[in-house]
Write a protein that holds these residues in place. Structure first.
Motif, PDB file in Angstrom:
ATOM      1  N   LEU A   1     -12.601  -2.814  -0.283  1.00  0.00           N
ATOM      2  CA  LEU A   1     -12.251  -1.467   0.171  1.00  0.00           C
ATOM      3  C   LEU A   1     -11.212  -0.874  -0.774  1.00  0.00           C
ATOM      4  O   LEU A   1     -10.353  -1.589  -1.295  1.00  0.00           O
ATOM      5  N   VAL A   2     -11.330   0.414  -1.027  1.00  0.00           N
ATOM      6  CA  VAL A   2     -10.300   1.115  -1.800  1.00  0.00           C
ATOM      7  C   VAL A   2      -9.733   2.227  -0.934  1.00  0.00           C
ATOM      8  O   VAL A   2     -10.477   3.084  -0.452  1.00  0.00           O
ATOM      9  N   LEU A   3      -8.422   2.203  -0.752  1.00  0.00           N
ATOM     10  CA  LEU A   3      -7.768   3.293  -0.058  1.00  0.00           C
ATOM     11  C   LEU A   3      -7.412   4.346  -1.103  1.00  0.00           C
ATOM     12  O   LEU A   3      -6.768   4.037  -2.113  1.00  0.00           O
ATOM     13  N   LEU A   4      -7.862   5.558  -0.870  1.00  0.00           N
ATOM     14  CA  LEU A   4      -7.709   6.616  -1.859  1.00  0.00           C
ATOM     15  C   LEU A   4      -6.258   7.094  -1.960  1.00  0.00           C
ATOM     16  O   LEU A   4      -5.599   7.323  -0.944  1.00  0.00           O
TER      17      LEU A   4
ATOM     18  N   VAL B   1       0.852  -1.192   0.000  1.00  0.00           N
ATOM     19  CA  VAL B   1       0.000   0.000   0.000  1.00  0.00           C
ATOM     20  C   VAL B   1       0.892   1.248   0.000  1.00  0.00           C
ATOM     21  O   VAL B   1       0.628   2.219  -0.701  1.00  0.00           O
ATOM     22  N   LYS B   2       1.971   1.170   0.743  1.00  0.00           N
ATOM     23  CA  LYS B   2       2.916   2.286   0.822  1.00  0.00           C
ATOM     24  C   LYS B   2       3.551   2.579  -0.539  1.00  0.00           C
ATOM     25  O   LYS B   2       3.666   3.744  -0.938  1.00  0.00           O
ATOM     26  N   GLN B   3       3.943   1.521  -1.234  1.00  0.00           N
ATOM     27  CA  GLN B   3       4.501   1.716  -2.582  1.00  0.00           C
ATOM     28  C   GLN B   3       3.495   2.440  -3.480  1.00  0.00           C
ATOM     29  O   GLN B   3       3.853   3.354  -4.230  1.00  0.00           O
ATOM     30  N   ASN B   4       2.243   2.040  -3.393  1.00  0.00           N
ATOM     31  CA  ASN B   4       1.206   2.720  -4.178  1.00  0.00           C
ATOM     32  C   ASN B   4       1.059   4.176  -3.734  1.00  0.00           C
ATOM     33  O   ASN B   4       1.014   5.090  -4.556  1.00  0.00           O
ATOM     34  N   ALA B   5       0.993   4.359  -2.427  1.00  0.00           N
ATOM     35  CA  ALA B   5       0.744   5.696  -1.881  1.00  0.00           C
ATOM     36  C   ALA B   5       1.860   6.664  -2.260  1.00  0.00           C
ATOM     37  O   ALA B   5       1.613   7.847  -2.512  1.00  0.00           O
TER      38      ALA B   5
ATOM     39  N   GLY C   1       2.149   6.711   8.423  1.00  0.00           N
ATOM     40  CA  GLY C   1       1.159   7.615   7.839  1.00  0.00           C
ATOM     41  C   GLY C   1       0.534   7.133   6.542  1.00  0.00           C
ATOM     42  O   GLY C   1       0.187   7.921   5.668  1.00  0.00           O
ATOM     43  N   ILE C   2       0.396   5.827   6.410  1.00  0.00           N
ATOM     44  CA  ILE C   2      -0.142   5.276   5.165  1.00  0.00           C
ATOM     45  C   ILE C   2      -1.653   5.057   5.253  1.00  0.00           C
ATOM     46  O   ILE C   2      -2.386   5.315   4.298  1.00  0.00           O
ATOM     47  N   CYS C   3      -2.126   4.572   6.350  1.00  0.00           N
ATOM     48  CA  CYS C   3      -3.568   4.319   6.480  1.00  0.00           C
ATOM     49  C   CYS C   3      -4.019   4.637   7.900  1.00  0.00           C
ATOM     50  O   CYS C   3      -4.341   3.740   8.684  1.00  0.00           O
TER      51      CYS C   3
ATOM     52  N   GLN D   1      -8.570  -3.161  11.024  1.00  0.00           N
ATOM     53  CA  GLN D   1      -7.260  -3.823  10.933  1.00  0.00           C
ATOM     54  C   GLN D   1      -6.206  -2.886  10.337  1.00  0.00           C
ATOM     55  O   GLN D   1      -5.046  -2.899  10.735  1.00  0.00           O
ATOM     56  N   MET D   2      -6.629  -2.077   9.357  1.00  0.00           N
ATOM     57  CA  MET D   2      -5.674  -1.139   8.754  1.00  0.00           C
ATOM     58  C   MET D   2      -5.205  -0.118   9.795  1.00  0.00           C
ATOM     59  O   MET D   2      -4.023   0.232   9.855  1.00  0.00           O
ATOM     60  N   LEU D   3      -6.147   0.339  10.621  1.00  0.00           N
ATOM     61  CA  LEU D   3      -5.771   1.289  11.680  1.00  0.00           C
ATOM     62  C   LEU D   3      -4.837   0.620  12.692  1.00  0.00           C
ATOM     63  O   LEU D   3      -3.908   1.246  13.210  1.00  0.00           O
ATOM     64  N   GLU D   4      -5.079  -0.660  12.929  1.00  0.00           N
ATOM     65  CA  GLU D   4      -4.232  -1.411  13.847  1.00  0.00           C
ATOM     66  C   GLU D   4      -2.790  -1.479  13.316  1.00  0.00           C
ATOM     67  O   GLU D   4      -1.829  -1.246  14.064  1.00  0.00           O
ATOM     68  N   THR D   5      -2.664  -1.796  12.040  1.00  0.00           N
ATOM     69  CA  THR D   5      -1.321  -1.856  11.452  1.00  0.00           C
ATOM     70  C   THR D   5      -0.666  -0.480  11.479  1.00  0.00           C
ATOM     71  O   THR D   5       0.524  -0.348  11.786  1.00  0.00           O
ATOM     72  N   GLU D   6      -1.457   0.552  11.144  1.00  0.00           N
ATOM     73  CA  GLU D   6      -0.913   1.915  11.127  1.00  0.00           C
ATOM     74  C   GLU D   6      -0.400   2.302  12.517  1.00  0.00           C
ATOM     75  O   GLU D   6       0.676   2.899  12.647  1.00  0.00           O
ATOM     76  N   ALA D   7      -1.162   1.934  13.546  1.00  0.00           N
ATOM     77  CA  ALA D   7      -0.766   2.265  14.917  1.00  0.00           C
ATOM     78  C   ALA D   7       0.582   1.629  15.271  1.00  0.00           C
ATOM     79  O   ALA D   7       1.357   2.170  16.050  1.00  0.00           O
ATOM     80  N   GLU D   8       0.840   0.500  14.632  1.00  0.00           N
ATOM     81  CA  GLU D   8       2.094  -0.198  14.888  1.00  0.00           C
ATOM     82  C   GLU D   8       3.232   0.348  14.021  1.00  0.00           C
ATOM     83  O   GLU D   8       4.332   0.604  14.494  1.00  0.00           O
TER      84      GLU D   8
END
Lengths: 285, 285
Positions: free
Chosen positions: A248-251, A149-153, A207-209, A196-203
């Motif tokens: 889900l689509v992350l913008l 996701v980071k590579q895309n972002a 600043g990706i999701c 789950q995305m927020l969980e990963t981000e918290a870890e």
């Protein structure tokens, strides 16, 4: 001939006219039933096709492919796949085995979530690689998706997230005891994915999701009750999009104004959407 | 109701059963005929649907959308799109205009080249952003696609390259004189695309799409005479894949061994394929 026939996304009438003709004439008809599901029962398919359908679970496709391919050099066998036959899950194993046996193959394409997600109004050109999200457990929270996701972002691209499906899964206990008892099917919701995305981000904290990342939840794409909802990941943890399947689509930040105009009407809260848009997305490269 | 109906990729029988029912009942039926084409004539469609089809060119869709949408709050209008309605070209303009007029919309998904390209045996998960390739002229050789291919290549991802279509184009002279005389349609071939990629590489020299880059040419995906061919871009400049439509996939270095096994049989020259694979792709991150 082995026919790989795509069934599309929603119900029995999403098969193509070409695909239906093949199903009606084939000697045997299998339905791959473990990587995705239609929103209708197999009995509905059988009624519509006017013939029996053999449900092929993972075990059958992976261990008994020769049974599926039996005689297919002489008669027609149809292998039905929800979505496109070469969509999210490719069936290359089966086709490679067919090649070894000298069996010809033809594919009948159909809608896949990988392209049907365009119904969100987002340009398919602006999507990076697709990722999948598995159900986290207390001890297993794989975050390799986060890197992709980071590579895309980094290039401002959208990410399609395909959500986990658990069909015919055994509990650890039943597996250990060799009991073929299966858990009820589970389908990840948009809310669970956002959480789950927020969980990963918290870890990971890159600043990706995060809670202010905009995303689109899509449910039952292609069905009459298709539903789209746009919000921050925080907001999406609270939405209920009803029955499966969800995606889900992350913008990405490269989101075009025309895309914004299109998705804005699906906002959980328009004021929040406008604020977040201005803050993080507008005029970003 | 405005129905956006995907037609799929090859011929009149690639419409879904659901889509066909809508077309048969709609008050008016339009065919969007400038961003892609089916491999059959409109008359074939009309015969199959048992009703007239109004061909909508770019001018009509962009300037006369209200004509298409006329009365669609009361009667059903079907707007047919080759591939998926929200595939390579989104018709967001039309839908946004429909919204303004208070007209409801439903989309009937179908196969798009964006997902049907999975028939190459390459994992759709391993594709980065899709790019499009326009016909170069003596004075105009846009290379912005190269930057996006490079972004994909940096992460080892495949790139789908969609090839230019020129339908109902005017010559500069005819345009200047306001004469509505159109050039014969042109469809870019895999060979032309490979040549243009080598041309850009010769100029940019960043090692993204050189003579030894492996690529897959795909022609008429989903049709009976679907054709796949694998080779270096150098080799692909010499292949003739016959009638349109063509697409190209530039291979990423993250290509899995199963993907290699699948595509190897389509190699222009197996020995060359094996050599190049060993040299540039095997065991690359």
């Amino acid at each position: 001939m082995l026919y790989l026939v795509g069934l599309g996304l929603a119900d029995e009438t999403d098969i193509t006219v070409k695909g239906l003709e093949i199903v009606k004439k084939a000697e045997r008809v299998y339905l791959e039933a473990y990587t995705s599901i239609l929103l209708v029962d197999t009995s509905k398919l059988e009624e519509f096709y006017g013939r029996p359908v053999i449900v092929a679970d993972r075990e059958m496709v992976e261990s008994s492919s020769d049974e599926i391919l039996h005689n297919a050099d002489k008669v027609d066998v149809a292998f039905l796949v929800v979505g496109d036959p070469f969509g999210a899950t490719t069936h290359t194993d089966l086709v490679l085995r067919a090649r070894e046996l000298g069996i010809e193959m033809r594919n009948i394409p159909n809608a896949s979530i990988m392209s049907a997600i365009g119904c969100t109004g987002l340009q398919l050109y602006s999507f990076g690689q697709t990722v999948s999200m598995v159900f986290f457990t207390d001890t297993w929270k794989p975050s390799s998706y986060y890197d992709r996701v980071k590579q895309n972002a980094e290039h401002g691209l959208h990410t399609l997230v395909l959500l986990d499906i658990k069909v015919k899964e055994q509990s650890l206990e039943n597996m250990a005891r060799g009991r073929k008892v299966y858990e009820p099917p589970r389908y990840m919701t948009v809310a669970q994915c956002a959480e789950q995305m927020l969980e990963t981000e918290a870890e990971r904290k890159e600043g990706i999701c995060g809670p202010e990342s905009l995303a689109i939840g899509a449910a039952r794409v292609g069905a009459v009750d298709q539903q789209l909802v746009v919000g921050t990941l925080e907001e999406l943890t609270k939405v209920d999009l009803g029955k499966p399947l969800h995606s889900l689509v992350l913008l990405g930040t490269k989101t075009h104004e025309l895309e914004r105009d299109y998705i804005r009407r699906f906002a959980v809260d328009t004021a929040t959407f406008d604020n977040i848009w201005k803050k993080h997305y507008e005029a970003k490269p």
